[in-house]
Design an enzyme around this catalytic site. Structure first.
Site, short mmCIF file in Angstrom:
data_model
loop_
_atom_site.label_atom_id
_atom_site.label_comp_id
_atom_site.label_asym_id
_atom_site.label_seq_id
_atom_site.Cartn_x
_atom_site.Cartn_y
_atom_site.Cartn_z
N CYS A 214 2.06 -4.48 7.86
CA CYS A 214 1.68 -5.08 6.46
C CYS A 214 3.08 -5.72 5.96
O CYS A 214 3.13 -6.40 4.74
CB CYS A 214 1.49 -4.00 5.40
SG CYS A 214 0.00 -3.09 5.97
N HIS A 354 5.47 -3.75 -3.26
CA HIS A 354 4.68 -3.68 -2.30
C HIS A 354 3.41 -2.76 -2.73
O HIS A 354 2.29 -3.11 -2.60
CB HIS A 354 5.16 -2.91 -1.07
CG HIS A 354 4.56 -2.59 0.00
ND1 HIS A 354 3.83 -3.83 0.51
CD2 HIS A 354 3.96 -1.47 0.43
CE1 HIS A 354 3.00 -3.13 1.61
NE2 HIS A 354 3.15 -1.89 1.74
N GLU A 365 8.87 3.58 -2.97
CA GLU A 365 9.45 2.59 -3.10
C GLU A 365 10.01 2.32 -4.56
O GLU A 365 11.28 1.64 -4.76
CB GLU A 365 8.17 1.38 -3.25
CG GLU A 365 8.65 0.01 -3.46
CD GLU A 365 7.45 -1.15 -3.56
OE1 GLU A 365 7.79 -2.20 -3.54
OE2 GLU A 365 6.46 -0.68 -3.72
N LYS A 385 -1.57 -6.16 -5.74
CA LYS A 385 -2.57 -5.50 -4.86
C LYS A 385 -3.63 -4.65 -5.76
O LYS A 385 -4.69 -4.47 -5.41
CB LYS A 385 -1.80 -4.47 -3.70
CG LYS A 385 -1.18 -5.03 -2.64
CD LYS A 385 -0.78 -4.08 -1.77
CE LYS A 385 0.10 -4.82 -0.64
NZ LYS A 385 1.35 -5.12 -1.14
N HIS A 390 -5.10 -4.68 -0.39
CA HIS A 390 -4.15 -4.94 0.48
C HIS A 390 -4.48 -5.52 1.74
O HIS A 390 -5.42 -5.09 2.56
CB HIS A 390 -3.55 -3.33 1.03
CG HIS A 390 -2.36 -3.17 1.64
ND1 HIS A 390 -1.72 -4.34 2.02
CD2 HIS A 390 -1.58 -2.36 2.17
CE1 HIS A 390 -0.51 -4.13 2.78
NE2 HIS A 390 -0.79 -2.80 2.94
N PHE A 449 3.28 0.00 8.47
CA PHE A 449 3.19 1.08 9.50
C PHE A 449 4.41 1.11 10.69
O PHE A 449 4.49 -0.31 10.99
CB PHE A 449 1.92 1.39 10.31
CG PHE A 449 1.01 1.84 9.24
CD1 PHE A 449 1.26 2.21 8.02
CD2 PHE A 449 -0.44 2.18 9.75
CE1 PHE A 449 0.23 3.13 7.10
CE2 PHE A 449 -1.38 2.84 9.16
CZ PHE A 449 -0.93 3.16 7.76
#
Length: 463
Positions: A214, A354, A365, A385, A390, A449
């Protein structure tokens, strides 16, 4: 509408060598002053190395028009709804930010369109629309003047042609290897989006893909800008594309226990920073920027919508899917991006986070943001998002466009579904309603990831 700035060559010229001090003795005081000056961030001034944004293109759950996309974000509209592309009735998550009614007419010929994975279709359409936005439609005199050997494509994807791959495996198991299409490998691999777009438009410069889950889009922006800064390209089309809302894609993320299961109310499922968040919502699409050296943009009279000041990438080196709770990797990445951009933390007043709506990720975050930006007043942090889901490898591309539109319009979109925010979140997250906000410097965060972190820095263009 995009705000367009076309600078003059004189306004953007690098400082003259005549103003440089002559060598001589250096006093202790002069040395101290020099050290202090060296520690102060400095933005790039060389027109060959300054990178500007001249075009934007996208495919999204809100359509394929950049202005319409941002208008719907400003309105706080949710693009999330029930999945109807396949029978999801037996899945614990049965909703997503699924694109409906997508058409590639005018951008991909019918024969190829029927063969291509959606991941590739989204890439090609968004790339060509970005060129149109940059004043470079295919077949135009302006496009004919571009030095194709110094123009490249760098559009990444986290998952690649997942539908083509899934279909190939199914054919192998049910019908044998002879029924696997010869397009199986070419259309499944992650570099083919950049390759096909490059073939269509004739760009012969750097052409490849990056796949960092991502964080993919921001990695592509960072690498594309560095090709320009190093003198390897005048222009790059960069961003991300993704189309994973298919049974194997949804099932895979279900197996990771990453998705919200708020099936009774999908539109409120993506709720970053809310106490009741229960996972992210899958989305899809593509977001692409045309990035050019300032010198090249000036020479062709390009419309400049923003400046890319810098970026950074790094790795948590911690866990496959979980973020570091202390935020060390992310905070380091933010600091490195600001250093690369020549920006002090105090200059930043907007963050496109994010913010995926996961239990661990949102607060990790925010902890990292707190470490870099000590004073939350004056900084707005929002979550794209919350409305489009996402979009995985395409998330950073679509969020970079939202960041640039915020710079252009002076309006930042809301983070919707803010019902009961975590008390640890001390920043203004623009809850539920858009806000006026003149952006000085904005950053856009993307993490993936594997612990991949990426941050890019944008600002209004000033000659």
């Amino acid at each position: 509408m995009q705000s367009l700035l076309v600078p003059t060559a004189a306004a953007c010229a690098a400082p003259s060598s005549a103003s440089r001090p002559r060598p001589g003795r250096i006093s202790v005081r002069a040395s101290a002053s020099a050290a202090a000056a060296a520690a102060t961030p400095r933005r790039e001034t060389d027109p060959k190395k300054r990178v500007v944004i001249t075009g934007m293109g996208l495919v999204s759950v809100f359509g394929n028009d950049v202005d319409a996309y941002y208008d719907r974000l400003l309105a706080g509209e949710s693009g999330v709804g029930p999945i109807d592309r396949f029978d999801a009735s037996k899945f614990p998550t049965r909703f997503a930010g699924q694109i409906r009614g997508f058409s590639s007419e005018g951008y991909i010929d019918g024969k190829n369109d029927r063969r291509l994975d959606d991941c590739l279709r989204y890439c090609i359409v968004s790339g060509k629309k970005a060129l149109e936005s940059a004043g470079l439609p295919l077949g135009s005199d302006a496009m004919a003047k571009i030095d194709k050997a110094r123009a490249g494509v760098l559009v990444g994807t986290g998952m690649g042609g997942l539908q083509v791959f899934s279909d190939g495996v199914q054919n192998l198991l049910e019908k044998g290897y002879r029924k696997i299409t010869p397009f199986f490998i070419p259309y499944a691999i992650t570099n083919m989006g950049s390759a096909l777009l490059g073939m269509d438009i004739g760009f012969m410069g750097p052409n490849y893909s990056i796949s960092t889950a991502c964080a993919t889009s921001n990695y592509c922006f960072y690498a594309a800008a560095n090709h320009i800064r190093k003198g390897e390209a005048d222009m790059m089309i960069a961003g991300g594309t993704e189309a994973a809302i298919i049974p194997i894609g949804v099932g895979g993320f279900v197996a990771c226990r990453a998705l919200s299961q708020r099936n009774d109310d999908p539109k409120t499922a993506s709720r970053p920073w809310d106490k009741e968040r229960d996972g992210f919502v899958m989305g899809e699409g593509a977001g692409v920027l045309v990035m050019e050296s300032l010198e090249h943009a000036m020479k062709r009279g390009a419309p400049i919508v923003a400046e890319y000041l810098g970026g950074a990438v790094n790795c948590d080196a911690y866990h496959m899917t979980d973020p570091r709770a202390d935020g060390l990797g992310v905070s380091s990445c933010i600091r490195q991006s600001l250093q690369d951009a020549g920006v002090a933390p105090e200059e930043v007043n907007y963050i496109n986070a994010h913010a995926t709506s996961t239990l661990a990720g949102d607060l990790a975050e925010m902890n990292a943001i707190k470490q870099v930006f000590k004073d939350p007043s004056g900084i707005k942090v929002n979550a794209t998002k919350s409305m489009i889901g996402h979009c995985l490898g395409a998330a950073g591309g679509l969020e970079a466009i939202a960041t640039i539109k915020a710079i252009n319009t002076g309006l930042v979109h809301p983070s919707i579904n803010q019902f009961d925010r975590e008390p640890a979140v001390e920043f203004d997250t623009v809850p539920n309603v858009k806000a006026e906000h003149e952006i000085n410097v904005g950053i856009s965060n993307s993490f993936g990831f594997g612990g991949h972190n990426s941050v890019v820095v944008f600002a209004p263009f000033k000659p």
